[in-house]
Design a protein around this motif. Structure first.
Motif, PDB file in Angstrom:
ATOM      1  N   ARG A  26       0.786  -1.081   0.195  1.00 53.36           N
ATOM      2  CA  ARG A  26      -0.343  -0.174   0.228  1.00 53.36           C
ATOM      3  C   ARG A  26       0.852   1.237  -0.016  1.00 53.36           C
ATOM      4  O   ARG A  26       0.758   2.092  -1.630  1.00 53.36           O
ATOM      5  CB  ARG A  26      -1.009   0.222   0.816  1.00 53.36           C
ATOM      6  CG  ARG A  26      -1.978  -0.812   1.114  1.00 53.36           C
ATOM      7  CD  ARG A  26      -2.860  -0.224   2.180  1.00 53.36           C
ATOM      8  NE  ARG A  26      -2.626  -1.297   3.644  1.00 53.36           N
ATOM      9  CZ  ARG A  26      -2.649  -2.321   4.298  1.00 53.36           C
ATOM     10  NH1 ARG A  26      -3.335  -3.049   2.734  1.00 53.36           N
ATOM     11  NH2 ARG A  26      -2.140  -2.776   5.061  1.00 53.36           N
ATOM     12  N   VAL A  27       1.888   1.587   1.110  1.00 51.98           N
ATOM     13  CA  VAL A  27       2.710   2.543   1.057  1.00 51.98           C
ATOM     14  C   VAL A  27       3.833   2.866  -0.482  1.00 51.98           C
ATOM     15  O   VAL A  27       3.442   4.120  -0.547  1.00 51.98           O
ATOM     16  CB  VAL A  27       3.400   2.154   2.176  1.00 51.98           C
ATOM     17  CG1 VAL A  27       4.401   3.270   2.401  1.00 51.98           C
ATOM     18  CG2 VAL A  27       2.688   2.432   3.286  1.00 51.98           C
ATOM     19  N   PHE A  28       4.440   1.470  -0.637  1.00 53.58           N
ATOM     20  CA  PHE A  28       5.430   2.020  -1.532  1.00 53.58           C
ATOM     21  C   PHE A  28       4.651   2.354  -2.802  1.00 53.58           C
ATOM     22  O   PHE A  28       4.810   3.145  -3.527  1.00 53.58           O
ATOM     23  CB  PHE A  28       6.034   1.557  -1.983  1.00 53.58           C
ATOM     24  CG  PHE A  28       7.304   0.676  -0.249  1.00 53.58           C
ATOM     25  CD1 PHE A  28       7.809   1.894  -0.049  1.00 53.58           C
ATOM     26  CD2 PHE A  28       7.228   0.010  -0.136  1.00 53.58           C
ATOM     27  CE1 PHE A  28       8.715   1.621   1.227  1.00 53.58           C
ATOM     28  CE2 PHE A  28       8.457  -0.136   0.966  1.00 53.58           C
ATOM     29  CZ  PHE A  28       8.959   0.521   1.705  1.00 53.58           C
ATOM     30  N   LEU A  29       3.676   1.591  -3.140  1.00 50.06           N
ATOM     31  CA  LEU A  29       2.555   1.583  -4.046  1.00 50.06           C
ATOM     32  C   LEU A  29       2.122   2.901  -4.671  1.00 50.06           C
ATOM     33  O   LEU A  29       1.552   3.255  -5.465  1.00 50.06           O
ATOM     34  CB  LEU A  29       1.976   0.389  -4.546  1.00 50.06           C
ATOM     35  CG  LEU A  29       2.563  -0.754  -4.743  1.00 50.06           C
ATOM     36  CD1 LEU A  29       1.745  -1.700  -5.694  1.00 50.06           C
ATOM     37  CD2 LEU A  29       3.932  -0.549  -6.051  1.00 50.06           C
ATOM     38  N   PHE A  33       9.198   3.960  -4.211  1.00 46.28           N
ATOM     39  CA  PHE A  33       9.914   3.788  -3.365  1.00 46.28           C
ATOM     40  C   PHE A  33      10.550   4.230  -2.370  1.00 46.28           C
ATOM     41  O   PHE A  33      10.853   4.103  -1.330  1.00 46.28           O
ATOM     42  CB  PHE A  33      10.845   2.661  -4.039  1.00 46.28           C
ATOM     43  CG  PHE A  33      10.096   1.515  -5.011  1.00 46.28           C
ATOM     44  CD1 PHE A  33       8.881   0.783  -4.525  1.00 46.28           C
ATOM     45  CD2 PHE A  33      10.388   1.148  -6.405  1.00 46.28           C
ATOM     46  CE1 PHE A  33       7.726   0.039  -4.845  1.00 46.28           C
ATOM     47  CE2 PHE A  33       9.811  -0.326  -7.055  1.00 46.28           C
ATOM     48  CZ  PHE A  33       8.421  -0.429  -5.969  1.00 46.28           C
ATOM     49  N   ALA A  34      11.363   5.644  -2.868  1.00 46.13           N
ATOM     50  CA  ALA A  34      12.005   6.249  -2.119  1.00 46.13           C
ATOM     51  C   ALA A  34      11.320   7.437  -1.369  1.00 46.13           C
ATOM     52  O   ALA A  34      11.456   7.700  -0.202  1.00 46.13           O
ATOM     53  CB  ALA A  34      12.305   7.247  -3.421  1.00 46.13           C
ATOM     54  N   ALA A  40       5.547   4.195   8.247  1.00 40.54           N
ATOM     55  CA  ALA A  40       4.394   4.368   7.488  1.00 40.54           C
ATOM     56  C   ALA A  40       3.973   2.881   7.352  1.00 40.54           C
ATOM     57  O   ALA A  40       3.294   2.598   7.315  1.00 40.54           O
ATOM     58  CB  ALA A  40       4.447   5.517   5.987  1.00 40.54           C
ATOM     59  N   VAL A  41       4.983   1.996   6.479  1.00 40.22           N
ATOM     60  CA  VAL A  41       5.177   0.808   6.303  1.00 40.22           C
ATOM     61  C   VAL A  41       4.474   0.212   7.797  1.00 40.22           C
ATOM     62  O   VAL A  41       3.304  -0.585   8.198  1.00 40.22           O
ATOM     63  CB  VAL A  41       5.860  -0.248   6.240  1.00 40.22           C
ATOM     64  CG1 VAL A  41       6.014  -1.311   5.701  1.00 40.22           C
ATOM     65  CG2 VAL A  41       6.459   0.849   4.925  1.00 40.22           C
ATOM     66  N   ALA A  42       5.152   0.502   8.708  1.00 39.23           N
ATOM     67  CA  ALA A  42       5.051  -0.212  10.207  1.00 39.23           C
ATOM     68  C   ALA A  42       3.185   0.302  10.253  1.00 39.23           C
ATOM     69  O   ALA A  42       2.699  -0.895  11.030  1.00 39.23           O
ATOM     70  CB  ALA A  42       5.972   0.167  11.051  1.00 39.23           C
ATOM     71  N   ALA A  43       2.821   1.331  10.715  1.00 31.95           N
ATOM     72  CA  ALA A  43       1.943   2.105  11.401  1.00 31.95           C
ATOM     73  C   ALA A  43       0.633   1.025   9.926  1.00 31.95           C
ATOM     74  O   ALA A  43      -0.416   0.493  10.823  1.00 31.95           O
ATOM     75  CB  ALA A  43       1.929   3.053  10.433  1.00 31.95           C
ATOM     76  N   GLU A  44       0.946   0.823   8.717  1.00 33.76           N
ATOM     77  CA  GLU A  44      -0.053   0.168   7.621  1.00 33.76           C
ATOM     78  C   GLU A  44      -0.128  -0.883   8.378  1.00 33.76           C
ATOM     79  O   GLU A  44      -1.218  -1.483   8.620  1.00 33.76           O
ATOM     80  CB  GLU A  44       0.387   0.837   6.503  1.00 33.76           C
ATOM     81  CG  GLU A  44      -0.667   0.683   5.819  1.00 33.76           C
ATOM     82  CD  GLU A  44      -2.022   1.563   5.565  1.00 33.76           C
ATOM     83  OE1 GLU A  44      -2.464   1.032   4.480  1.00 33.76           O
ATOM     84  OE2 GLU A  44      -0.981   2.850   5.553  1.00 33.76           O
ATOM     85  N   ALA A  45       0.564  -1.434   8.403  1.00 35.05           N
ATOM     86  CA  ALA A  45       1.026  -2.958   8.813  1.00 35.05           C
ATOM     87  C   ALA A  45      -0.029  -3.452  10.535  1.00 35.05           C
ATOM     88  O   ALA A  45       0.285  -4.184  10.688  1.00 35.05           O
ATOM     89  CB  ALA A  45       2.589  -3.850   8.459  1.00 35.05           C
ATOM     90  N   ASP A  60      16.105  -1.493   2.103  1.00 39.47           N
ATOM     91  CA  ASP A  60      15.661  -1.754   0.756  1.00 39.47           C
ATOM     92  C   ASP A  60      15.609  -3.012   0.092  1.00 39.47           C
ATOM     93  O   ASP A  60      14.981  -3.464  -0.481  1.00 39.47           O
ATOM     94  CB  ASP A  60      17.807  -1.671   0.243  1.00 39.47           C
ATOM     95  CG  ASP A  60      17.334   0.009  -0.314  1.00 39.47           C
ATOM     96  OD1 ASP A  60      17.197   0.703  -0.176  1.00 39.47           O
ATOM     97  OD2 ASP A  60      18.905  -0.023  -0.338  1.00 39.47           O
ATOM     98  N   ALA A  61      15.963  -3.986   1.820  1.00 39.44           N
ATOM     99  CA  ALA A  61      15.958  -4.996   1.615  1.00 39.44           C
ATOM    100  C   ALA A  61      13.946  -5.450   1.549  1.00 39.44           C
ATOM    101  O   ALA A  61      13.776  -6.573   0.632  1.00 39.44           O
ATOM    102  CB  ALA A  61      16.303  -5.732   2.406  1.00 39.44           C
ATOM    103  N   LEU A  62      13.197  -4.719   1.864  1.00 35.57           N
ATOM    104  CA  LEU A  62      12.252  -4.603   2.091  1.00 35.57           C
ATOM    105  C   LEU A  62      11.028  -4.532   0.539  1.00 35.57           C
ATOM    106  O   LEU A  62      10.104  -5.357   0.232  1.00 35.57           O
ATOM    107  CB  LEU A  62      11.867  -4.068   2.615  1.00 35.57           C
ATOM    108  CG  LEU A  62       9.407  -3.864   2.849  1.00 35.57           C
ATOM    109  CD1 LEU A  62       8.635  -4.809   3.524  1.00 35.57           C
ATOM    110  CD2 LEU A  62       9.379  -2.768   4.413  1.00 35.57           C
ATOM    111  N   VAL A  63      12.073  -3.362   0.334  1.00 36.13           N
ATOM    112  CA  VAL A  63      11.221  -2.978  -1.188  1.00 36.13           C
ATOM    113  C   VAL A  63      11.616  -4.459  -1.781  1.00 36.13           C
ATOM    114  O   VAL A  63      10.508  -4.036  -3.623  1.00 36.13           O
ATOM    115  CB  VAL A  63      12.347  -1.995  -1.239  1.00 36.13           C
ATOM    116  CG1 VAL A  63      11.822  -1.655  -2.884  1.00 36.13           C
ATOM    117  CG2 VAL A  63      11.195  -0.667  -0.881  1.00 36.13           C
TER     118      VAL A  63
END
Lengths: 198, 198
Positions: A26-29, A33-34, A40-45, A60-63
């Motif tokens: 959700r966040v990166f799309l 990515f930058a 935000a990812v942690a909150a969203e998850a 980077d590894a997450l992306v």
DNA sequence: GCCGTTGACGAGACTGTATAGTCTCGCTAA
DNA sequence: TTAGCGAGACTATACAGTCTCGTCAACGGC
């Protein structure tokens, strides 16, 4: 294996991993990515930031895990059909492909990957191999029955191109909303051009 | 006009503005609109950071000025020719278009604009109106002499699509380097398909 | 079946760095 | 004298990545 089940409870949770990837998607799309942040990812998850790092080690590894996962999950091929009519097969095949690529998630992935293509060529390659290349060869294999082998590959490329056509460029640019009927029309016109019916 | 010259020295310098835009082009098309920094632009332009803000007010405004300027500068059309052979005209027209779009700068702009299409739809629209749309209608107007008007527009779309073809997707994804010969082959095949020679 | 250990987890403080945008100062050319 | 300019200090913010602490559920020994 019970081994796995036992391991999972003591080891990192697969559920958490999936939740993080869903949040990352959700966040990166949405933000890129930058610009997308791990917070935000942690909150969203619904997960602690530390958990993200326990599972993936770095942003980077997450992306990368996200992109690889989404590319591997790509399967836009139509289910095999009993019909022996190659035109009908191609129509179904191209339709499934185009519909899969028109999904909001696919469009966003496509945008993000092209946006990063200059900096992350591996992502672009991964996407290309998993998507367009596969469809091209599926279409070509169907065409082999209809055309001389020498032409089948080129004709497949043309078909796939015309199936996406203008509608897809406009969709990716956000200029027109998705319109399955328009894609169908493009596919019919492409088939008529490459395999004239009469 | 001397007015302008007098004005320029007392007002913001057009040279500086141009230098800043040139720096912005290098930085933002290389690093992306989000990741590129104003400091990098100032350094690249050999200009003080304050000067950037004096000229453009904010990073967003600078990016917008860059995109608008680049879109307005788009001119991928071939110079008018004396030939009355529509096939030759179309071939030159499509070739100019494809070559213009294959330029490193164009490819980078295309990537950046698609990457931002979800967040900056105006940029996408601007680009679309200045580029693909213009070419489509130029090709369509040539085709009007050859085909019934009802078909000309659709045929133009098909021609433009096939002219870019696989080569352009692979170029944008960074999978294959630019290859003018491949584009020429695609254009010839497209013309043959849409306007069979015999 | 009970209990202490273990490790995943959420929360959030914390560090270091990068960046947008502002401010000041001294230079230079009209 | 004035205003554009380069240089760079400065503020405020955001973010990647680390660290700590308290909680909780599963495992192993008894």
């Amino acid at each position: 294996m019970s081994n796995q089940a036992a391991r999972r409870t003591r080891s990192l949770s697969a559920d958490k991993r999936a939740a993080i990837l869903a949040g990352a998607k959700r966040v990166f799309l949405r933000d890129g990515f930058a610009a997308g942040s791990v917070d935000a990812v942690a909150a969203e998850a619904g997960v602690g930031k530390q958990t993200v790092y326990r599972h993936f080690g770095s942003k980077d590894a997450l992306v990368e895990a996200l992109v690889v996962g989404m590319c591997e999950a790509i399967d836009w091929s139509a289910p095999p059909d009993a019909s022996s009519d190659p035109r009908a097969t191609l129509r179904r095949e191209l339709n499934a492909f185009v519909l899969g690529l028109s999904t909001p998630g696919s469009v966003q992935l496509y945008r993000a990957i092209i946006g990063e293509a200059g900096r992350q060529p591996e992502f672009a390659r991964l996407f290309f191999e998993a998507g367009p290349k596969v469809i091209r060869s599926r279409v070509a294999s169907v065409l082999c029955g209809e055309l001389p082998d020498s032409e089948a590959s080129e004709a497949a490329a043309i078909l796939v191109n015309l199936a996406l056509g203008d509608a897809y460029l406009e969709l990716v640019l956000g200029i027109t909303p998705p319109d399955p009927k328009r894609f169908e029309r493009q596919i019919d016109a492409a088939l008529e051009l490459v395999l004239p019916s009469r």
